[in-house]
Design a protein around this motif. Structure first.
Motif, short mmCIF file in Angstrom:
data_model
loop_
_atom_site.label_atom_id
_atom_site.label_comp_id
_atom_site.label_asym_id
_atom_site.label_seq_id
_atom_site.Cartn_x
_atom_site.Cartn_y
_atom_site.Cartn_z
N MET A 163 -4.39 -10.11 4.49
CA MET A 163 -3.81 -9.56 5.72
C MET A 163 -2.61 -8.64 5.47
N GLN A 164 -2.15 -8.57 4.23
CA GLN A 164 -1.00 -7.71 3.91
C GLN A 164 -1.41 -6.28 3.60
N GLU A 165 -2.71 -6.04 3.58
CA GLU A 165 -3.21 -4.70 3.27
C GLU A 165 -2.62 -3.66 4.21
N GLY A 166 -2.05 -2.60 3.63
CA GLY A 166 -1.53 -1.49 4.41
C GLY A 166 -0.12 -1.66 4.94
N LEU A 167 0.54 -2.78 4.62
CA LEU A 167 1.86 -3.05 5.20
C LEU A 167 3.03 -2.71 4.28
N ARG A 168 2.77 -2.41 3.03
CA ARG A 168 3.86 -2.29 2.06
C ARG A 168 4.85 -1.18 2.39
#
Length: 404
Positions: free
Chosen positions: A230-235
């Motif tokens: 679910m952390q994909e694309g949040l960095r």
């Protein structure tokens, strides 16, 4: 004369407000580290448990390793008094929160507390809706250093307004209190909360499983790998002073050692807040070795403050990089599968420019020394390809340091 005195007073108040705001903004330059009561104890907390945890955080070396926040989660609350101010449960916390905070501070630790933006907390205690400024003043009076602010019972409440309101209340109270937003990612707080909180939950709750989903009527809890995905694309939204929060750690709560090691490693690669959730009064040597590995913690606490990224994935094996201060990189192989994986690292395949950090791996022109952060051994350099075996549901985690 009165006019000039009034102008001077307003000027001084403005300066004081700026100082308070500055202190608030200086919190969480690196991801916060500490312990929270919920994952292990849920509502079964009391003064004796918390004091015991404080003692053990010092005795075990956790405090010196960076775990400085001791956070009470839900169910510490008593009733509101006749003026609407919150009190502590007189049975669970007979000495009161101020006395407990003083004890925790005497240990060189900081204390965190929990509330909710709704009418009631998730555990049915009084929420802060309509009492935001009262609660912030109370927390400041008690000496609180950290507020986790949940999202239960918030029908018809606007999250942006609710969290900004509590932020303003905390700042007005005059004590720098780290603001941890627990809105579960429903309104995509990473897109708007940089100037609201120091960290924001990106998902629903974690639970003690490496790879599964816990179904409940109307909601779900997620395993380690599910939350990782679910952390994909949040960095791009994270950085010093404002962090994506994939929820607290389940290390030491009964998963296998290899799963705990993978869980801890990936949270460090994510530059996630490291909030322990186990009973640190009774830890195995294996758990201690994981959560107190200073080399791995350093990946999380790196001052560059950039979250890691997944650059490749095949047959359950993932390749992750995280840029570090001084030109170093963290390199992690995560094996999600139930079988060991053989892999040959061809460093030249991983030449790339990172848009977030504006850094390049530049394996063409740069040689890195390879240090295994779990074995503490130097394993050559990136001049040559490297054959490795990645155990099932485990990681290999390296620091790549520019060769001198």
């Amino acid at each position: 004369m009165k006019k000039y005195f009034l102008l001077f007073s307003l000027f001084c108040f403005s300066c004081l407000s700026s100082v308070k705001a500055q202190k608030y903004e200086e919190l969480a330059k690196t991801p916060p580290m500490g312990w929270n009561s919920w994952n292990k104890f849920a509502c079964d907390i009391n003064e004796e448990i918390i004091r015991g945890v404080a003692d053990k955080m010092v005795e075990s070396g956790l405090r010196d390793a960076g775990y400085v926040y001791l956070n009470l989660d839900d169910c510490w609350h008593g009733k509101r008094d006749s003026l609407g101010f919150i009190t502590a449960d007189p049975v669970k916390f007979p000495s009161g929160i101020k006395d407990l905070a003083d004890y925790i501070h005497s240990k060189g630790l900081k204390i965190g507390i929990y509330s909710d933006a709704g009418r009631q907390t998730c555990g049915g205690r009084p929420g802060s809706l309509g009492h935001e400024y009262q609660d912030a003043l109370t927390y400041a009076k008690w000496g609180i250093d950290y507020l986790k602010y949940d999202w239960c019972n918030t029908e018809d409440v606007n999250p942006i307004g609710a969290y900004n309101l509590m932020r303003d209340a905390l700042r007005a109270a005059g004590r720098p209190i780290l603001f941890s937003m627990c809105e579960w990612g429903n309104s995509k707080p990473w897109t708007w909360a940089k100037d609201t909180g120091h960290m924001w939950r990106t998902t629903g709750d974690i639970f003690n499983c490496f790879d599964c989903v816990d179904e409940h009527p109307g909601w779900k809890a997620f395993g380690v790998l599910q939350i990782l995905d679910m952390q994909e694309g949040l960095r791009k939204y994270a950085g010093p002073g404002h962090w994506n929060d994939p929820d607290m750690l389940e290390v030491g709560n009964g998963q296998k050692v290899n799963q705990d090691r993978a869980h801890f490693s990936m949270w460090c690669m994510l530059a996630a807040p490291l909030i322990l959730g186990n009973d640190i009064r009774n830890m195995s040597d294996e758990t201690k070795a994981i959560i107190m590995n200073k080399d791995v913690i350093a990946i999380d606490q790196d001052t560059l403050g950039v979250q890691g990224l997944k650059v490749a994935s095949q047959d359950g094996l993932e390749v992750w990089f995280k840029p570090l201060a001084g030109g170093d990189w963290a390199f992690c192989l995560l094996n999600r599968s139930n079988v060991d994986k053989e892999y040959e690292i061809n460093w030249q395949k991983f030449n790339f420019d990172d848009e977030v950090s504006k850094r390049s791996t530049n394996f063409y022109n740069t040689t890195y020394v390879i240090k295994n952060l779990w074995t503490k051994k130097i394993e050559g350099s990136t001049k040559k390809d490297k054959k490795v075996s990645v155990p099932a549901q485990d990681v290999l985690l390296y620091r790549l340091s520019i060769a001198k």
